[in-house]
Write an enzyme that holds these catalytic residues in place. Structure first.
Site, short mmCIF file in Angstrom:
data_model
loop_
_atom_site.label_atom_id
_atom_site.label_comp_id
_atom_site.label_asym_id
_atom_site.label_seq_id
_atom_site.Cartn_x
_atom_site.Cartn_y
_atom_site.Cartn_z
NE ARG A 1 -5.63 47.36 -44.02
CZ ARG A 1 -5.38 46.08 -44.30
NH1 ARG A 1 -4.46 45.42 -43.62
NH2 ARG A 1 -6.02 45.47 -45.26
CG ASP B 1 -2.69 63.83 -53.43
OD1 ASP B 1 -1.62 63.21 -53.42
OD2 ASP B 1 -3.52 63.76 -54.35
#
Length: 490
Positions: free
Chosen positions: A206, A275
């Site tokens: 974000r 990841d």
């Protein structure tokens, strides 16, 4: 609910080409004992340390842990950290690593000092040279990528801005992948999304998204509005904005927004969560999952990761626990074959200081009397292990014609009960060896036994445990049910 098992199976057949910045992640855990008299900084009494493959290499590990195959292309220096990374990657059977060496830079290395008690990061020390790769090294990276693209089902580009993903490397990778019809997932670092032009999906968090689009990004509608322009600039199909505990919002070009809330999780460490999301998405999309199914799979994987310390992997059984109802875990997650390994389950429960219970039987035809004993047993402990006689063992005890159902069928019925946490099949006539291994805090049998007749009571009581006898339910027995079914007398 999407078909989790079918998707997980399909994911295990996919190959991901992962390109990005590789680093050596080291975690030093200890207890904060005092504030240093020399400077206003904590002093950590070191207890243990861990070394992991970090950065884009962590995404490769996630791909492998979920059953996929990964071709990994990255950059290391001519140093000890690089040699250690190469050695660790070489032991990963599902990762094929192609590492370009650069004698002009150190291998990126990050050492985090973490408070063991509070799971709080106190300090991170970095060794790195975050500058673009030289023209010579850049060309080696491009050559390696182009030579492997045809073997991959999807491409994952993990940008940590350490020098691997130069504008030329990114451009060559995306253009070549598009020519071959391969989707490209980008975990971006640059705030200029235009350099990733032509990718299938961009996955900023974000904060990165808000800075790149100069928007507040504080609601689904705000993200959707800002994402439309960003997707046109990047000529991408989708934009996924990860928002930590607020979940993930996926904006699809000209097709609206999908928001998936975060799953409840006790957060211990957010290292590597990005990841995990990227790698899980890549595998799911390569397996032809729709956007929402891929997103839910990635959300569950993230919930698993943040509950662990360090840059942790995610196993299929852990995903299963996060996504499926508890009873659906039966076949693969709650049954241990005869002479199978139950140590991992026991170790985890003991680490959490959980009270382990044990009961056993043939359970040839499950009836209300069984259910009463199992429910009472589970009420006396935190985790219940059920020892189940194998087919040969039942035949020796009950005679010809028994069991009516084979061991796997009996185990699956037991494992479907919420009261049962683990079913362990044993070959012997008695569960004494299994009880010795489990070392339960409470041993449970029906009230038709006396304490002295309960196999293993001396072992349990010697270690401070107790034997619990549960009143049996009159009028229910497997033998009478079998006789009735076969036309005999009950």
């Amino acid at each position: 609910m999407f078909d989790f098992e079918a998707l997980l199976h399909a994911m295990s057949g996919q190959t991901v080409l992962c390109v990005g910045d590789l680093m050596l992640d080291e975690f030093v855990y200890g207890e904060v004992s005092q504030i240093s008299p020399e400077a206003p900084a904590p002093v950590i009494a070191v207890g243990r340390s861990e070394t992991n493959i970090g950065g884009a290499g962590n995404a490769a590990r996630i791909v492998a842990s979920l059953g996929g195959r990964c071709i990994f292309i990255g950059l290391i220096g001519e140093d000890d950290a690089g040699a250690r990374l190469q050695a660790v990657l070489g032991r990963e059977s599902r990762i094929e690593s192609i590492l370009v060496r650069d004698s002009g830079r150190p291998t990126t290395r990050k050492v985090r000092f973490v408070s063991e008690h509070f799971s709080t990061h106190m300090l991170r020390a970095d060794w790195e040279q975050a500058v673009p790769a030289s023209a010579e090294v850049e060309q080696k990276l491009i050559d390696a990528i182009l030579s492997q693209l045809a073997r991959a089902d999807i491409v994952l580009v993990s940008d940590y801005a350490k020098g691997v993903l130069t504008a030329r490397v990114i451009r060559n990778t995306i253009d070549a992948a598009r020519e071959l019809g391969k989707s490209v997932i980008i975990d971006p670092k640059s705030l200029n999304f235009a350099i990733y032009r032509g990718a299938t999906l961009l996955k900023p968090n974000r904060k990165e998204f808000a800075e790149a689009t100069r928007s507040r990004a504080d609601s689904d509608s705000a993200i959707a509005a800002a994402a439309e322009d960003a997707m046109r600039l990047a000529d991408c199909e989708a934009m996924l904005v990860t928002q930590g505990e607020r979940g993930m919002t996926l904006a699809l070009r000209d097709r609206g927004v999908i928001h998936v809330p975060a799953l409840p999780a006790k957060v211990r460490d957010v290292s590597g969560a990005g990841d995990t999301v990227a790698a899980t998405l890549a595998l799911a999309l390569a397996a032809k999952a729709d956007w929402e199914a891929a997103l839910r799979m990635a959300t569950a994987a993230a919930a698993v990761t943040v509950g662990k310390t360090g840059t942790a992997i995610v196993r299929p059984d852990e995903l299963r626990r996060r996504i499926l109802p508890h009873a659906s875990l039966a076949a693969e997650d709650k049954i241990v074959a005869a002479r199978g390994d139950i140590d991992a389950h026991l170790a985890e429960w003991r680490r959490q200081d959980l009270r382990i219970g044990f009961t056993n039987g043939c359970f040839d035809i499950l009836h209300p009397g069984h259910v009463k004993v199992l429910t009472a047993a589970r009420g006396a402990c935190d985790r219940l292990v059920v020892g189940l006689n194998s087919d040969a063992s039942v035949k020796r005890l009950k005679g010809e014609g028994r069991p009516v159902q084979d061991a796997q069928s009996r185990a699956e019925v037991l494992a479907a009960l919420e009261a049962v946490d683990l079913v362990a099949i044993f070959e012997e006539d008695t569960p004494i060896n299994l009880i010795t291994k489990v070392r339960p805090s409470v041993l449970v049998k029906g009230g038709d036994y006396t304490r002295e007749q309960v196999v293993g009571h001396e072992i349990v009581e010697a270690s401070g445990g107790e034997v619990l006898l549960v009143d049996i339910l009159a009028g229910h027995s497997t033998t009478s049910l079998v006789d009735r079914a076969r036309g005999g007398k009950a």
